[in-house]
Design an enzyme around this catalytic site. Structure first.
Site, PDB file in Angstrom:
ATOM      1  CB  SER A 554      33.758   0.230  29.179  1.00  0.00           C
ATOM      2  OG  SER A 554      32.626  -0.138  29.903  1.00  0.00           O
ATOM      3  CG  HIS A 669      31.231  -3.986  27.046  1.00  0.00           C
ATOM      4  ND1 HIS A 669      30.781  -2.752  26.616  1.00  0.00           N
ATOM      5  CD2 HIS A 669      32.014  -3.739  28.120  1.00  0.00           C
ATOM      6  CE1 HIS A 669      31.264  -1.810  27.405  1.00  0.00           C
ATOM      7  NE2 HIS A 669      32.009  -2.378  28.320  1.00  0.00           N
TER       8      HIS A 669
END
Length: 696
Positions: A554, A669
């Site tokens: 991320s 994610h």
């Protein structure tokens, strides 16, 4: 994995304004051409790495750890003396929400009763449901709003569920999939923040309109009660309750950017906004006191200054009556190397999880006769501590202690006395004999000392030959703390590798100022900190660039991309997980617009120039010997999105640079929707690292 050359430009990402983007087809997330590209590159990477015998060994070992049935079931206090747990194993891939009574759980032989079987629901619905949790109506907590996402996206579907009958409520509340929030006002009323009208989302893709929905109404009959602005990150309104579940007031919020929010409280027709910095976080309502966590210095009306990182509290009713005259009490004020990691509460205590030099402490605070006092919960020192669950019917707390070499241990703590009882310790998942943990400090480019942990053999040869994996995050005030990872231990440490965890600026290890030091145009400090840790590992002769690899996801994936382009000389392996990489266009990709408070605005002349200077996608240069990276992402990631990783990999392909690419088609994610997918991802990563760093 090498591809044929298609361009000799210094960087094909720099295109004239009117030129078509040759990688533009990858912008269409589920487009036929894009998915064909994804499947082809997935197959190529798996074919290359899968032929190594380590791949299947690592996948099998990782899956065994992930599916182990002797792991400690993480408990959560439930109403009426029950304990809840969410459980996944080889027979329950998507998971079970299950419940037992307190005595049975404490005995170590719980008789689990299934409340909701996500696998059975997924099979019945033909979906890959990922359970997003429940919001239940207090005080009984038998009616719940269940969040389910298909494949792990941030967009979820919300359904009303009856815990008593263990079934979804016929004709109950139902909200179709979207990025949304829902909260109970009463048994027949919920507040809903979502996209009611097509396009009625913020520029970041989140809700900013809240409406009241009554039982039996359709969404188009809901009545609006709050509206933010399209330029907000998000906005909403929800009921505020005390620890007993009693309604106190409504709270509304507008997240102006990722770090600035405008909170207002509504009592009937009266609306109050307290004169606190917009960086402050409303953290709890406890014994009539409203608790705030400050992220910058603030001076009250009387002239008293409360420093950044402090926790303060004041009487809520008095504050509502005269907000300009609030005079808070100070609960906690951190030193330069201390920080607050979390705030929770039991029936009669406020619980603060703290960190000092990245070592944990948990304190219980009580209010008597207008005065706050605290005691330390007697948990092990020199370890990472966390609150798993706090009981709103007593002062019991489930607390966890862990470390790099210490399997997670579950304790039952009494917040009233500070006494603890060890309940159980998770089994060891790897052989830690001969390993040790050390904390070192590296000196960054501007002279700042940056701590990092090193996990390695006690008899490590300081000759630069140790395969070493360096990990960091460096953003959003997220702290990186020691924790036990069976997969890391089994697939890396047990194989002779060393592991380093860097506590670089941008994180929250030393409070808000440690984070703020690396925001926006100061972000190069974060990248310098990370490089300094790498250089320190080399200077100590732990490793050399040939044997040094890095990993991050991320925001940490952006960190990896910057290290790949800025310091290709320092690393021989770079694992880039669910990353941001195009910092020139990130605000127009998935939820990127919400992070301008962290990274800056690409359209601002100064901030935009800086972002271009560090943007990995725009700083790949011809003629540079880059390490061969591994890019990982997920098709279902609707937060960062897969386009960053896709186009970076395609750019490498166009420039005839070697790379690996793997995109999980589910998982959001987190890049994996179930344990099998997680095990496969671990096998990909550690086979790649072994091939790059463990070769002689």
């Amino acid at each position: 994995m090498t591809t044929v050359a298609k361009s000799t430009a210094s960087n094909p990402a720099d295109l004239p304004n009117d030129a078509p983007d040759p990688r533009g087809f990858l912008d269409e997330i589920d487009g036929e051409a894009a998915m064909a590209w994804v499947h082809a590159h997935n197959a190529a990477s798996l074919a290359q790495l899968g032929q190594n015998p380590l791949f299947e060994q690592y996948r099998t070992e990782a899956l065994k750890i992930l599916e182990a049935t002797d792991r400690v079931p993480a408990p959560n206090f439930a109403t009426g003396g029950f304990v809840d747990n969410f459980w996944q194993d080889k027979d329950h891939v998507q998971g079970l929400w299950r419940r037992t009574n307190w005595d049975a759980y404490k005995s170590g032989q719980p008789d689990w009763q299934t409340i909701l079987d996500i696998d059975a629901l997924a099979k019945a619905d033909g979906k890959t449901w990922v359970y997003g949790g429940s919001s239940c109506l207090p005080p009984a907590n038998t009616r719940c709003l269940i969040s389910l996402s298909d494949g792990g996206t941030d967009a979820d579907e919300i359904r009303e569920f009856d815990v008593t009958t263990k079934s979804f409520v016929k004709d109950g509340f139902f909200l179709p999939a979207g990025k949304q929030n829902a909260s109970w006002r009463d048994a027949d009323t919920i507040y809903v923040s979502r996209e009611f009208t097509p396009g009625e989302l913020t520029e970041s893709g989140y809700a900013y309109v809240t409406k009241v929905l009554k039982r039996g109404q359709t969404l188009d009959q809901a009545v609006e009660i709050h509206r933010g602005e399209k330029t907000d990150v998000s906005a909403g309104r929800y009921p505020v309750r005390d620890i007993t579940g009693a309604y106190v007031a409504d709270a509304s919020y507008r997240y102006l950017d990722y770090y600035h929010s405008q909170y207002s409280f509504h009592d009937g027709d009266r609306t109050v906004t307290f004169p606190l910095p917009t960086t402050s976080s409303f953290s709890a309502l406890h014994e009539g006191q409203i608790v705030w966590w400050l992220k910058e210095d603030w001076t009250s009306a009387s002239g008293r200054t409360f420093t950044s990182g402090s926790v303060i509290a004041f009487d809520f009713k008095q504050g509502m009556a005269n907000p300009t005259a609030i005079e808070p009490a100070l609960l906690f004020q951190p030193s330069a190397h201390e920080s607050v990691e979390g705030i929770s509460q039991t029936r009669n205590r406020l619980i603060l999880t703290l960190s000092a030099n990245v070592v944990g402490e948990i304190r219980a605070y009580s209010l008597k006769d207008g005065q706050w006092s605290s005691i330390r919960i007697e948990l092990p020192e020199n370890s990472t501590l966390s609150v798993g669950s706090a009981d709103d019917e007593s002062d019991r707390v489930f607390a966890w202690s862990s470390g790099f070499l210490q399997p997670s241990t579950l304790y039952l703590a009494d917040a009233a006395t500070g006494k603890v009882e060890k309940l159980r310790t998770a089994p060891s998942r790897f052989n830690a004999e001969g390993l040790q943990v050390q904390q070192h400090w590296a000196t960054s480019k501007d002279g700042t000392r940056v701590p990092y942990f090193l996990v390695a053999r006690k008899d490590i040869k300081l000759d630069g030959t140790t395969p070493t994996l360096l990990y960091a995050y460096g953003g959003f005030e997220v702290s990186m703390q020691p924790s036990y990872s069976g997969s890391l231990g089994k697939l890396w440490l047990e194989q002779g590798g060393a592991y380093a965890l860097a506590n670089i600026r941008g994180g929250g290890e030393f409070g808000p100022k440690w984070h703020e030091a690396g925001m926006k145009t100061n972000r190069q400090r974060i990248y310098d900190d990370f490089a300094a840790v790498g250089e320190d590992l080399i200077a100590r002769k732990v490793t050399t660039p040939e044997h040094l690899g890095i990993m991050g996801g991320s925001n940490g994936g952006l960190l990896m991309g910057v290290q790949l382009t800025q310091r290709p000389d320092l690393w021989n392996a770079v694992v880039v997980q669910v990353p941001l990489l195009d910092m020139v266009n990130y605000t127009r990709m998935s939820a990127g617009a919400s992070w301008q408070g962290e990274y800056g605005n690409p359209d601002d002349p100064v901030e935009g120039a800086f972002l271009r200077s560090i943007s990995p996608y725009h700083n790949v240069k011809a003629g540079v010997a880059y390490p061969e990276p591994l890019f990982e992402t997920s098709t279902k990631d609707d937060r960062v999105g897969p386009v960053h990783a896709r186009k970076m990999a395609a750019l490498f392909e166009d420039m005839s640079l070697p790379f690996y690419y793997y995109e999980n088609t589910e998982g959001g994610h987190n890049a994996a929707a179930n344990l099998q997918e997680t095990a496969r991802r671990y096998a990909i990563e550690y086979t790649y690292l072994a091939e790059k760093l463990m070769k002689k």
